[in-house]
Write an enzyme that holds these catalytic residues in place. Structure first.
Site, PDB file in Angstrom:
ATOM      1  N   ALA A  65       0.862  -1.185   0.000  1.00 35.14           N
ATOM      2  CA  ALA A  65       0.000   0.000   0.000  1.00 35.14           C
ATOM      3  C   ALA A  65       0.898   1.234   0.000  1.00 35.14           C
ATOM      4  O   ALA A  65       2.039   1.180   0.459  1.00 35.14           O
ATOM      5  CB  ALA A  65      -0.882  -0.010   1.242  1.00 35.14           C
ATOM      6  N   GLY A 108       0.734  -5.143   0.761  1.00 36.84           N
ATOM      7  CA  GLY A 108      -0.380  -5.240  -0.186  1.00 36.84           C
ATOM      8  C   GLY A 108       0.032  -5.805  -1.540  1.00 36.84           C
ATOM      9  O   GLY A 108      -0.803  -6.351  -2.255  1.00 36.84           O
ATOM     10  N   GLU A 111      -0.168  -9.400  -1.050  1.00 37.29           N
ATOM     11  CA  GLU A 111      -1.596  -9.729  -0.906  1.00 37.29           C
ATOM     12  C   GLU A 111      -2.315  -9.675  -2.253  1.00 37.29           C
ATOM     13  O   GLU A 111      -3.157 -10.532  -2.547  1.00 37.29           O
ATOM     14  CB  GLU A 111      -2.228  -8.762   0.101  1.00 37.29           C
ATOM     15  CG  GLU A 111      -1.700  -8.991   1.516  1.00 37.29           C
ATOM     16  CD  GLU A 111      -2.062  -7.877   2.485  1.00 37.29           C
ATOM     17  OE1 GLU A 111      -1.719  -6.708   2.199  1.00 37.29           O
ATOM     18  OE2 GLU A 111      -2.676  -8.163   3.521  1.00 37.29           O
ATOM     19  N   GLU A 131       4.176  -5.256   7.275  1.00 33.57           N
ATOM     20  CA  GLU A 131       3.343  -4.212   7.887  1.00 33.57           C
ATOM     21  C   GLU A 131       3.662  -3.987   9.353  1.00 33.57           C
ATOM     22  O   GLU A 131       3.575  -2.874   9.861  1.00 33.57           O
ATOM     23  CB  GLU A 131       1.849  -4.571   7.738  1.00 33.57           C
ATOM     24  CG  GLU A 131       1.300  -4.488   6.326  1.00 33.57           C
ATOM     25  CD  GLU A 131       1.465  -5.769   5.528  1.00 33.57           C
ATOM     26  OE1 GLU A 131       2.267  -6.649   5.917  1.00 33.57           O
ATOM     27  OE2 GLU A 131       0.790  -5.882   4.490  1.00 33.57           O
TER      28      GLU A 131
HETATM   29  N1  CAA Z   1       4.636   3.310  -0.346  1.00 29.14           N
HETATM   30  C1  CAA Z   1       5.066   4.501  -0.819  1.00 29.14           C
HETATM   31  N2  CAA Z   1       6.271   4.679  -1.374  1.00 29.14           N
HETATM   32  C2  CAA Z   1       7.079   3.599  -1.429  1.00 29.14           C
HETATM   33  C3  CAA Z   1       6.697   2.352  -0.950  1.00 29.14           C
HETATM   34  C4  CAA Z   1       5.403   2.211  -0.390  1.00 29.14           C
HETATM   35  N3  CAA Z   1       4.918   1.043   0.050  1.00 29.14           N
HETATM   36  N4  CAA Z   1       7.706   1.460  -1.143  1.00 29.14           N
HETATM   37  C5  CAA Z   1       8.697   2.170  -1.716  1.00 29.14           C
HETATM   38  N5  CAA Z   1       8.318   3.454  -1.903  1.00 29.14           N
HETATM   39  C6  CAA Z   1       9.089   4.546  -2.484  1.00 29.14           C
HETATM   40  C7  CAA Z   1      10.198   4.994  -1.550  1.00 29.14           C
HETATM   41  O1  CAA Z   1       9.699   5.876  -0.575  1.00 29.14           O
HETATM   42  C8  CAA Z   1      11.148   5.638  -2.520  1.00 29.14           C
HETATM   43  O2  CAA Z   1      10.659   6.907  -2.857  1.00 29.14           O
HETATM   44  P1  CAA Z   1      11.635   8.210  -2.752  1.00 29.14           P
HETATM   45  O3  CAA Z   1      12.645   7.956  -3.838  1.00 29.14           O
HETATM   46  O4  CAA Z   1      10.711   9.347  -3.027  1.00 29.14           O
HETATM   47  O5  CAA Z   1      12.227   8.185  -1.405  1.00 29.14           O
HETATM   48  C9  CAA Z   1      11.012   4.770  -3.763  1.00 29.14           C
HETATM   49  O6  CAA Z   1       9.758   4.082  -3.649  1.00 29.14           O
HETATM   50  C10 CAA Z   1      12.099   3.714  -3.870  1.00 29.14           C
HETATM   51  O7  CAA Z   1      12.132   2.981  -2.658  1.00 29.14           O
HETATM   52  P2  CAA Z   1      13.458   2.775  -1.802  1.00 29.14           P
HETATM   53  O8  CAA Z   1      14.394   3.912  -1.990  1.00 29.14           O
HETATM   54  O9  CAA Z   1      13.034   2.482  -0.394  1.00 29.14           O
HETATM   55  O10 CAA Z   1      14.066   1.484  -2.522  1.00 29.14           O
HETATM   56  P3  CAA Z   1      15.012   0.358  -1.883  1.00 29.14           P
HETATM   57  O11 CAA Z   1      15.424  -0.489  -3.025  1.00 29.14           O
HETATM   58  O12 CAA Z   1      16.044   0.974  -1.011  1.00 29.14           O
HETATM   59  O13 CAA Z   1      14.039  -0.489  -0.903  1.00 29.14           O
HETATM   60  C11 CAA Z   1      12.020  -1.696  -0.333  1.00 29.14           C
HETATM   61  C12 CAA Z   1      12.990  -1.247  -1.459  1.00 29.14           C
HETATM   62  C13 CAA Z   1      12.709  -2.682   0.598  1.00 29.14           C
HETATM   63  C14 CAA Z   1      10.846  -2.368  -1.033  1.00 29.14           C
HETATM   64  C15 CAA Z   1      11.563  -0.446   0.459  1.00 29.14           C
HETATM   65  O14 CAA Z   1      11.126   0.549  -0.443  1.00 29.14           O
HETATM   66  C16 CAA Z   1      10.434  -0.720   1.414  1.00 29.14           C
HETATM   67  O15 CAA Z   1      10.657  -1.273   2.482  1.00 29.14           O
HETATM   68  N6  CAA Z   1       9.183  -0.316   1.062  1.00 29.14           N
HETATM   69  C17 CAA Z   1       8.042  -0.438   1.923  1.00 29.14           C
HETATM   70  C18 CAA Z   1       7.544  -1.873   1.972  1.00 29.14           C
HETATM   71  C19 CAA Z   1       6.376  -1.995   2.933  1.00 29.14           C
HETATM   72  O16 CAA Z   1       6.489  -1.727   4.109  1.00 29.14           O
HETATM   73  N7  CAA Z   1       5.195  -2.411   2.411  1.00 29.14           N
HETATM   74  C20 CAA Z   1       4.008  -2.575   3.209  1.00 29.14           C
HETATM   75  C21 CAA Z   1       3.124  -1.373   3.075  1.00 29.14           C
HETATM   76  S1  CAA Z   1       1.746  -1.417   4.177  1.00 29.14           S
HETATM   77  C22 CAA Z   1       0.593  -2.367   3.416  1.00 29.14           C
HETATM   78  O17 CAA Z   1       0.789  -2.867   2.330  1.00 29.14           O
HETATM   79  C23 CAA Z   1      -0.706  -2.517   4.163  1.00 29.14           C
HETATM   80  C24 CAA Z   1      -1.607  -3.597   3.623  1.00 29.14           C
HETATM   81  O18 CAA Z   1      -1.541  -4.748   4.047  1.00 29.14           O
HETATM   82  C25 CAA Z   1      -2.602  -3.273   2.646  1.00 29.14           C
END
Ligand code: CAA
Length: 257
Positions: A65, A108, A111, A131
Site C-alpha cells: 500500500a 499489499g 496480498e 506491515e
Molecule cells: N509506499 C510509498 N512509497 C514507497 C513504498 C510504499 N509502500 N515502497 C517504496 N516506496 C518509495 C520509496 O519511498 C522511494 O521513494 P523516494 O525515492 O521518493 O524516497 C522509492 O519508492 C524507492 O524505494 P526505496 O528507496 O526504499 O528502494 P530500496 O530499493 O532501497 O528499498 C524496499 C525497497 C525494501 C521495497 C523499500 O522501499 C520498502 O521497504 N518499502 C516499503 C515496503 C512496505 O512496508 N510495504 C508494506 C506497506 S503497508 C501495506 O501494504 C498494508 C496492507 O496490508 C494493505
C-alpha cells in the site's frame, strides 16, 4: 483507454496489466487500484479475452500500500471508506488471473499477488508482509491467504517479523506455482495464459470456480459442487468438440459454447 498508473496490453486472447508507478516501486495508491479495477472490468467484459496477467516491473511487482498516502489516514476515515475493500475486485474476476511477480511483492503487493489465481515468480521475486514494522498488520488478506498458502508456522513468522522470503523458499512453501528466470517472466506468463485462453472459456471459468470452492466449503460440499458442474459440462458443444478432437487425433477448436 490510457491510464495514469498502469499499462494495458492485449496479446491475442490474453489481457496484460503492468503496474506502472516506477517512482514508488508500484505502491498501491487509490488511483492505481482504481485503474487496475477499471482494466479488470474491461477484460472481464471482453469476450475475446480468456485470461489476464498482472505484472509489475523488474524491480517490484508492488511494494505494498502507498505508505505516503496512508500515513495520515484516520480510523473513522478508513472505516467510512471501507479502506482496502475495493482492492478485492480481482478476487471477483470470473476469468483466470495470473500474477507474474519479479522483485518485491511486499505487504499489499504480496496480498494482491495472492488474490490472483496463481503466482508465477521470477527468480528475483521476494515476498513479505512487513506491515508490522510500520506499526500495523496486513490489511488486504495477508494473515488469511498467506496462512492458507504456506501454513501457520511460516505465515506467523513472516507476519510477526516482517522478513522477506525469496523465490526458492516461496516455491518450496507452495506460495508460487513455478519459478522462472527473470528475463523470461512476462513471456512465460503470457505463454501459460495463452494456453488457458485457448481452452473452452466457460470450462476454464468453471474450473476456477470449483478450485476456489475448496477454500470456502467442506470437502463433501466441494465435491458435490464439482460433480454437478462436471455433469453439466456435457451440455457444452465444447465437450463434444474436445472429446471428438481427441478421438480424431487433432487439436480441438473450442467455441466457448
Ligand atoms: N509506499 C510509498 N512509497 C514507497 C513504498 C510504499 N509502500 N515502497 C517504496 N516506496 C518509495 C520509496 O519511498 C522511494 O521513494 P523516494 O525515492 O521518493 O524516497 C522509492 O519508492 C524507492 O524505494 P526505496 O528507496 O526504499 O528502494 P530500496 O530499493 O532501497 O528499498 C524496499 C525497497 C525494501 C521495497 C523499500 O522501499 C520498502 O521497504 N518499502 C516499503 C515496503 C512496505 O512496508 N510495504 C508494506 C506497506 S503497508 C501495506 O501494504 C498494508 C496492507 O496490508 C494493505
Amino acid at each position: 483507454m490510457a491510464y495514469e498508473t498502469i499499462l494495458v496490453e492485449q496479446h491475442d486472447a490474453v489481457g496484460l496489466i503492468r503496474l506502472n508507478r516506477p517512482e514508488a516501486l508500484n505502491a498501491l495508491s487509490p488511483t492505481l487500484i482504481g485503474d487496475l479495477n477499471a482494466a479488470l472490468d474491461g477484460f472481464e467484459a471482453d469476450r475475446g479475452i480468456g485470461c489476464v496477467v498482472i505484472t509489475g516491473s523488474e524491480k517490484a511487482f508492488a511494494a505494498g500500500a502507498d505508505i505516503k498516502a496512508m500515513k495520515d489516514f484516520t480510523y473513522p476515515g478508513t472505516y467510512i471508506d471501507d479502506y482496502i475493500t475495493s482492492w478485492e475486485r480481482v478476487t471477483r474476476m470470473r476469468k483466470p488471473v495470473i500474477a507474474a511477480v519479479a522483485g518485491f511483492a511486499l505487504g499489499g503487493g504480496c496480498e494482491l499477488a495472492m488474490m490472483c489465481d496463481f503466482i508465477l515468480a521470477a527468480d528475483t521475486a521476494r515476498f513479505g508482509q512487513p506491515e508490522i514494522k510500520l506499526g500495523v498488520m496486513p490489511g488486504a488478506g495477508g494473515t488469511q491467504r498467506l496462512t492458507r498458502f504456506v501454513g501457520k508456522s511460516k505465515a506467523m513468522e513472516m507476519c510477526l517479523t516482517g522478513r522477506m522470503m525469496d523465490a526458492a523458499e516461496a516455491e518450496r512453501a507452495g506460495l508460487v506455482s513455478r519459478v522462472v528466470p527473470a528475463a523470461d517472466l512476462v513471456a512465460e506468463a503470457l505463454k501459460v495464459a495463452g494456453v488457458i485462453a485457448a481452452m473452452s472459456q466457460p470450462v476454464a471459468m468453471q474450473v476456477k470456480e470449483s478450485v476456489n470452492r475448496s477454500y470456502e466449503t467442506t470437502l463433501a460440499e466441494g465435491i458435490r459442487f464439482e460433480r454437478r458442474v462436471f455433469q453439466a459440462q456435457f451440455a457444452f458443444a465444447d465437450q463434444k468438440e474436445g472429446m471428438a478432437a481427441f478421438v480424431e487425433k487433432r487439436p480441438p477448436a473450442f467455441k466457448n459454447a
